[in-house]
Design an enzyme around this catalytic site. Structure first.
Site, short mmCIF file in Angstrom:
data_model
loop_
_atom_site.label_atom_id
_atom_site.label_comp_id
_atom_site.label_asym_id
_atom_site.label_seq_id
_atom_site.Cartn_x
_atom_site.Cartn_y
_atom_site.Cartn_z
N GLU A 196 34.72 44.81 31.30
CA GLU A 196 34.36 43.56 30.64
C GLU A 196 33.04 43.75 29.90
OE1 GLU A 196 34.22 41.07 34.11
OE2 GLU A 196 36.34 41.39 34.49
N LEU B 242 39.32 39.55 31.20
CA LEU B 242 38.48 39.30 32.37
C LEU B 242 39.34 39.35 33.64
CD1 LEU B 242 35.97 36.27 32.48
CD2 LEU B 242 36.42 37.91 34.30
N GLU C 135 39.57 41.99 37.12
CA GLU C 135 39.13 43.23 37.74
C GLU C 135 40.29 44.06 38.28
OE1 GLU C 135 37.70 40.28 38.14
OE2 GLU C 135 35.81 40.64 37.12
N GLN D 84 31.58 44.48 36.48
CA GLN D 84 30.29 43.96 36.00
C GLN D 84 29.23 43.85 37.10
OE1 GLN D 84 30.04 40.13 33.52
NE2 GLN D 84 30.45 41.78 32.09
N PHE D 85 29.68 43.46 38.29
CA PHE D 85 28.81 43.44 39.48
C PHE D 85 29.67 43.87 40.67
CE2 PHE D 85 26.59 40.71 36.57
CZ PHE D 85 25.25 40.98 36.81
N HIS E 184 25.62 38.34 42.86
CA HIS E 184 25.11 39.38 41.97
C HIS E 184 24.15 40.32 42.68
CE1 HIS E 184 26.76 36.57 39.06
NE2 HIS E 184 26.59 37.43 38.10
C1 LIG Z 1 35.38 37.67 38.97
C2 LIG Z 1 34.23 37.73 38.02
N1 LIG Z 1 34.17 38.71 37.12
C3 LIG Z 1 33.14 38.80 36.26
C4 LIG Z 1 32.13 37.88 36.30
C5 LIG Z 1 30.97 37.97 35.32
N2 LIG Z 1 31.11 36.87 34.34
C6 LIG Z 1 30.50 35.71 34.56
S1 LIG Z 1 30.96 34.56 33.42
C7 LIG Z 1 31.95 35.65 32.62
C8 LIG Z 1 32.71 35.20 31.42
C9 LIG Z 1 33.47 33.94 31.69
O1 LIG Z 1 34.18 33.55 30.55
P1 LIG Z 1 34.93 32.17 30.52
O2 LIG Z 1 35.90 32.10 31.63
O3 LIG Z 1 35.50 32.01 29.15
O4 LIG Z 1 33.83 31.08 30.82
P2 LIG Z 1 32.53 30.76 29.96
O5 LIG Z 1 31.47 31.68 30.44
O6 LIG Z 1 32.88 30.94 28.54
O7 LIG Z 1 32.22 29.35 30.30
C10 LIG Z 1 31.92 36.89 33.24
C11 LIG Z 1 32.66 38.06 32.78
C12 LIG Z 1 32.22 36.88 37.27
N3 LIG Z 1 31.27 35.95 37.40
N4 LIG Z 1 33.28 36.82 38.10
#
Ligand SMILES: Cc1ncc(C[n+]2csc(CCOP(=O)(O)OP(=O)(O)O)c2C)c(N)n1
Ligand SMILES: Cc1ncc(C[n+]2csc(CCOP(=O)(O)OP(=O)(O)O)c2C)c(N)n1
Ligand SMILES: [Mg+2]
Ligand SMILES: [Mg+2]
Lengths: 328, 369, 328, 369
Positions: free
Chosen positions: A29, A58, A60, A82-83, A129
């Protein structure tokens, strides 16, 4: 030679391995245009194009499952989660397939992949995180679990991990990412997986640590020398699985006193295995009970209290002094 | 309310060619070569008879739990018959007939169900590339996407066919695999054997969607529902999907509507959850009976010809069973469990292996102390 | 009192708790009409209807995630994951939510749920059906991890788990499911979570085990008495987390000699924590290095070789004798 | 080929009511009461201004990373405005404005972004039931399904509204939640804020489907795509979905097409992956500007009236910041980290808590030895 942060050193490893071997593919990601949220993959998409550096949806399990498929079909995927707190979404793919495919196929379909993920506390981040749960992977047969402690060994270990014929979980201490710079040679450098290192020599007490805990352990050792005239040996594990017990058990036989440091929760944590190996192999040389300085058995608190959760120099120092003072 | 209705970019079709009596819808006939028709027939019969024999072995305790395929011969074999030898197949755990088509020996199947990992290396390495059985439901489809991606990266015109059940469509992994394949336009054919049951859970409780094929729309992918007991329809639909994939036009979801005629595995008792009537209803739509009727009608087969095939197959199975049992008797060195844990056995595993070796030496010498 | 197998005893616990408390809901794959693949939920759907016993779609994260929602909204879900090897599909829901919601909401939204899953080897099953990876959960803060060893304690512990205000991972040793019967009282019986038991008293050596390993440990103890005149104390942990170290550390202080038995892989396994607690609390009483008799650090082999993988009476006996013979 | 095309059992619609200039499509007007319109406007402005202030605090190091909501006010508030106080809301991590609508105090938000878990108990327990922020993307939707199931079980006519992003639709959990909701006909409204980006990954790379709304078809569920910057359209679409859920007719997927105007979180630099032109294009469709134009046109608001609201809101925010900072200064006892680990602290945690307590005593006494 240039002075690099760990982020830059990891980037160098990826860049050089990608240039050398077109089977190396980076995916995850935000690893492409964005260069990863910590910038470890920065610039790779410009140098190697969208075919070598994949921004994935998105998901994993998707990232890991797809990497497994790539690996059995001749590529060397290096995926980024990512984490580390989001590797759990892929836990079944890691345990059930990455770790087993070589065994299941009796060597016919190995899975030479690397899963990179930043782990650990210390960067004032949101919930999920800051975890340090390397035991989940260290306990899983079929995986290797590597955790560098500084820029130079991070680069050398990542190169080895990419070339390793087996799946490697590569946890990067995000607290170290930009904490300091080290000379990292431009020319190729590797470190064998499954080997620990003496980070500091000493004969009075052994401090065993890895990842972000190596620095406070070294600081504590320094202060022990300065303030107590005690020579602490610091062992940097570098690889958790397979665990190299030769160095630290030998050190314990020399010093008789051992302290294990990690930020992971204590119970059923990495320290338990280290203590047990010591009991199994250096029992008669131990002059005091081995002590653990670790995270507590609770969820790491939100960042306002994080510092009190993570083992720090003072805490290590105090425990070391107690171990030193113990009379058997 | 006068709202805009959004039109889907892809269509979901239904296809059937041979009816339950083996009558052909001529305008849909894929017109397969005679040899292929006969090869398919033989493979279907082999699949069925091998199941029966495995059940027999299992009931006698000569092998462990296994998952029968009876009833699903057309879905599996029709699908796999469309592949080239250099294409990949990524099975779930109920594609024994398809695996055999791809070159897996009956012996290897028996060994695996007998609990021996050596099954994995019994057959030549250059057999058509196929992943091993994946037990965790739905988990294998993602591997298919990764395999496919690697082929496209190398500019190979190969495709991947991956199998899974109706139950598997509920797993998150199914979703992620379909979505990745859509995004990366991977040359993958997703073949769902909708055999109506996931152990005791009926298709209707698995999802509220009327068809599984329509799940393709969530990924901007074409989907098709096929009469999975009609081998000609399966070949036609999958061939089209394979062509699409090979041409670089992306993945397809194919839902084969079929039925698991036997138990889920030999550990299962289907009488607990489904009626005899239901099973009998499906028996009337048996894929082999139907295909044989068609082949006999087309004079590609005769009754005595079929009897001969059955006899040959029984011989083939008998030979495999004997071979496998002889082999199993010669296997079993426990130390083999350490083989292929890693490319190179790390020191702690060397030590553990030696522990076990010592124990085995001890017990050979009469139980140690 | 009737003689019940563990399967029947677990069924009794569920039946009685469901009758008593209509917040108790059973859900999972095949738990309804089929009564679960091991029949633990047999008959519940007839007695309590489809509203209390839910056959879910085939999705473990779904089952656990839905259970979390039910639990925060006042119910007491008891979900079944068909085999422990498929809990990994739900690992993120377990770690990221079930284990954290109480903490995250500072007590406002606890998650009183039970996740039941059969674990361990010994039933000649397919791949992924024989694992013993309880460490994944024992190491996770916020969870309790319970593993009964026989019909009677299984029933009593399951009742306690259902009533517990926190999420409990309840691993059932499938090798014991139908292995033998025990008197199980019809009237209510509970056992506190977080307490181990002395399964056999003795003063010469301590054998620590849980789940399916308690029986071979007891057999070994029996033979030690018969053949060597040695009295082994056997501790049955019953709960892995929170780990009750009071009983086994006391026993070790008495015997000075300890053996830990589990079928999980050795490295970073449950035994390591037990050894470490012993080092921390009974160090000066130990007369010999503590030994671990465990599964090896490999995927448990397919069933033809499973017996050689799993710790058995003879293996325990041999190790115990070696520990006994060690002179410090 | 003359195949049958399968007709979907549900329709996917698109809805917009107010255009970018605030012009109303009168035949679609949901005809909301004046008070609600004004309450929505104020909440939207508060959402925006609070973001600006939080950014300020973050840049000064007075709070940690946070996720701004600017641009998404209409999606969040239009949706949540349709709920009763006893309905549940299950947010992701970007619904600050909606949380505030449901009774969360600004102070609680500041505390949470300041790294204090005490945020969780700042507000009264009897506020409308709302789950805390869920950081793991997509993981919260399943909780919504379980919550909804419990309500139906108790014969309550309450519903659950759950939020998630475009990126979240790629997670397996999204799929499992949608599927469970379909099968159990749960009273859940799935509200996707499609803000075009998942950090640096654009909607087009997230899935090949033309709309996210159409993913509903995979679950036999109705789906609707809405202009998410049009608060009237959001209210109308979500109200319909809420009614459907409340009536026992099952879940709905609502896709709000909107835009994240600021960075993903304060750790992000959107200039790396998107152009200023793109952002400016969306600024023209700003939900607040549009809604204000409409309200002014309808004479429900005047320019000076708006200025007064802005002023009041700044005062409200200022007060909250001061309150929160005062509170944060008084918090921070590290021992609190052990609170609520379990209902009852087990012995080993008592001991660990005491370890930390001793360390703190030591360091208060001047660094121990
Ligand atoms: C399971 C998971 N993977 C990765 C992340 C890191 N991360 C946080 S927000 C995000 C993007 C989210 O996109 P979206 O669902 O479109 O929501 P938005 O941030 O646009 O509100 C990512 C990759 C996470 N928090 N949880
Ligand atoms: C992740 C996972 N969960 C549960 C199981 C247990 N299990 C094995 S097969 C099966 C049902 C599968 O149904 P379906 O996908 O329709 O395939 P079929 O068995 O009908 O071929 C279940 C629940 C499993 N193997 N993997
Ligand atoms: Mg099925
Ligand atoms: Mg988004």
């Amino acid at each position: 030679m240039s002075k690099l942060t760990m982020v830059q050193a990891l980037n160098l490893a990826l860049r050089q391995e990608m240039a050398k071997d077109d089977r190396v593919i980076v995916l995850g990601e935000d690893v492409g245009r964005d260069g990863g949220v910590f910038r470890v993959t920065e610039g790779l998409i410009d140098e190697f194009g969208e075919e070598r550096v994949l921004d994935t949806p998105l998901a994993e399990a998707g990232i890991v499952g797809m990497s497994i498929g790539m690996a059995v079909n001749g590529l060397r995927p290096v995926c980024e989660i990512q984490f580390s707190g989001f590797t759990y979404q892929a836990f079944h793919q890691i345990e059930s397939h990455a770790a087993r495919m070589r065994w299941r196929t009796q060597g016919r379909l190995p899975v030479p992949m690397v899963l990179r993920a930043p782990y650990g506390g210390g960067v004032r981040a949101l919930e999920h995180h800051s975890e340090s749960r390397e035991v989940y992977y260290a306990h899983t047969p079929g995986l290797k679990m590597v955790i560098p402690s500084g820029p130079r060994n991070a680069r050398a270990l990542l190169v080895s991990a990419i070339r390793d014929p087996d799946p490697v979980i590569f946890y990067e201490p995000k607290a170290v990412y930009r904490a300091y710079r080290e000379e990292v040679p431009e020319e190729e450098e590797t470190l064998p997986l499954g080997r620990s290192q003496v980070a500091r020599e000493g004969g009075d007490i052994t401090l065993i640590a890895y990842g972000a805990m190596v620095r406070p352990a070294l600081e504590a050792a320094q202060r022990l020398e300065e303030e107590n005239g005690v020579q602490a040996e610091v062992i940097d594990l570098l690889t958790l699985a397979p665990l190299d017990d030769s160095l630290f058990t030998a050190s314990a036989r020399k010093t008789g006193r051992v302290l294990v440091v990690h930020e992971a929760p204590r119970s059923f944590g990495p320290g338990a295995e280290i203590v047990t190996r010591l009991v199994e192999q250096s029992f008669y040389h131990l002059e005091a009970p081995i002590r653990r300085v670790t995270g507590y058995d609770i969820v790491i608190p939100l960042f306002a209290r994080e510092k009190s959760y993570l083992p720090h120099t003072q805490r290590i120092l105090k425990a070391a002094r107690e171990v030193l003072e113990t009379v058997a | 309310m006068p709202r805009k209705t959004i039109q889907m970019e892809k269509r979901i079709d239904y296809l059937g060619i041979l009816d339950a009596d083996g009558k052909l819808d001529a305008k849909l006939d894929p017109d397969l070569p005679k040899e292929l028709l006969l090869k398919l027939h033989r493979a279907m019969v082999l699949g069925r008879r091998f199941d029966e024999r495995l059940l027999n072995l299992q009931r006698q305790g000569r092998i462990g739990t296994f998952a029968p395929i009876s009833g699903q011969e057309a879905s599996q074999l029709g699908a796999v018959a469309t592949l080239r030898d250099d294409d990949w197949m990524v099975p779930s755990f109920r594609e024994t007939a398809a695996e055999i088509w791809r070159g897996r020996s009956l012996e290897s199947v028996i060994l695996a169900y007998g609990g021996f990992n050596e099954a994995a290396t019994l057959d030549p390495e250059d057999a058509p590339p196929t992943l091993p059985v994946a037990v965790p439901v739905g988990s294998q489809m993602l591997h298919a996407v990764g395999i496919a991606w690697a082929m496209r990266y190398r500019r190979e015109d190969r495709v991947v066919l991956t199998f899974f059940g109706d139950g598997a469509t509920s797993e998150g992994d199914f979703h992620e695999a379909m979505n990745f394949a859509g995004v990366f336009q991977s040359p993958v054919v997703f073949l769902c054997q909708n055999n109506q049951w996931a152990i005791s859970v009926p298709r209707s409780k698995q999802t509220r969607a009327r068809t599984l094929a329509q799940k393709a729309l969530a990924y901007g992918m074409p989907g098709i529902q096929v009469d999975g007991n009609d081998v000609l329809a399966v070949v036609a639909a999958v061939a089209e999907a394979v062509e699409r994939a090979r041409a670089g036009d992306g993945p397809t979801l194919v839902e084969c509507v079929t039925y698991r005629m036997m138990m889920h595995t030999t550990a299962d008792d289907p009488k607990r959850y489904r009626s005899d009537e239901e099973v009998e209803g499906w028996r009337a739509k048996d894929p082999i009976k139907r295909f044989e009727a068609y082949l006999v009608k087309r004079k590609l087969l005769t009754k005595p010809g079929i009897a001969k095939i059955e006899e040959e197959i029984q011989g083939q199975i008998q030979q495999a069973v004997e071979g496998a049992e002889k082999r199993m008797a010669s296997l079993g060195d426990p130390l083999e469990m350490f083989a292929h844990a890693y490319a190179e056995l790390p020191p702690h595993l060397e030590a553990q292996r030696e522990e076990l070796a010592a124990e085995l030496r001890d017990s050979r010498e009469g139980g140690g102390r």
